[in-house]
Design an enzyme around this catalytic site. Structure first.
Site, short mmCIF file in Angstrom:
data_model
loop_
_atom_site.label_atom_id
_atom_site.label_comp_id
_atom_site.label_asym_id
_atom_site.label_seq_id
_atom_site.Cartn_x
_atom_site.Cartn_y
_atom_site.Cartn_z
N ALA A 76 0.83 -1.21 0.00
CA ALA A 76 0.00 0.00 0.00
C ALA A 76 0.86 1.25 0.00
CB ALA A 76 -0.92 0.00 1.22
N ASP A 77 0.33 2.29 -0.65
CA ASP A 77 0.97 3.60 -0.61
C ASP A 77 -0.02 4.59 -0.01
OD1 ASP A 77 -0.85 4.14 -2.63
OD2 ASP A 77 0.64 4.04 -4.23
N SER A 78 0.33 5.87 -0.03
CA SER A 78 -0.54 6.87 0.61
C SER A 78 -1.90 6.97 -0.09
CB SER A 78 0.15 8.23 0.64
OG SER A 78 0.51 8.64 -0.66
N ASP A 80 -3.49 4.47 -1.50
CA ASP A 80 -4.25 3.30 -1.02
C ASP A 80 -4.84 3.57 0.36
OD1 ASP A 80 -3.87 1.55 -3.23
OD2 ASP A 80 -1.84 1.10 -2.51
#
Length: 120
Positions: A76-78, A80
């Site tokens: 996950a990234d920001s 997500d």
């Protein structure tokens, strides 16, 4: 073709429910950790369902447990995190501010956040 999509969604939901039941038995998700309040079984089930549906591509072949880390385990990234917050808001009809979501890096913390917002 539309019927096939619904069959796939039904299959995914059954798979998710089966995995949820296994997690509940294995990790006793409704039991609190040290210093935590017991979590609602319904909240646990629904949060896990939202997390699974959001990260379905990354979760394939992996177990999503309370210890699952969004960034490390699911990639996950920001963006997500923002999308997950929006999905949780829609699922539970709650508001999640950015500052509350900031420290949520595991499934257990997401469950605890939603549970606290529902109680508070």
């Amino acid at each position: 073709m539309g019927e096939n999509i619904w069959q796939q969604k039904e299959t995914d939901l059954m798979h998710c429910r089966f995995r949820r039941d296994v997690w509940r038995l294995r990790f006793k998700l409704t039991e609190p950790l040290k210093g935590e309040d017991p979590m609602s079984e319904d909240t646990v089930d629904r949060v896990i369902g939202v997390v699974y549906s959001k990260f379905k591509e990354h979760a394939e072949g992996k177990k999503i447990t309370p210890q699952t880390e969004f960034k490390k385990d699911l990639g996950a990234d920001s963006l997500d995190a923002v999308e997950l917050a929006m999905l949780l808001e829609d699922e539970f009809d709650i508001g999640i501010s950015d500052d509350k979501m900031e420290g949520v890096d595991t499934v257990r913390k997401a469950i605890a956040l939603v549970d606290s917002l529902l109680k508070g």
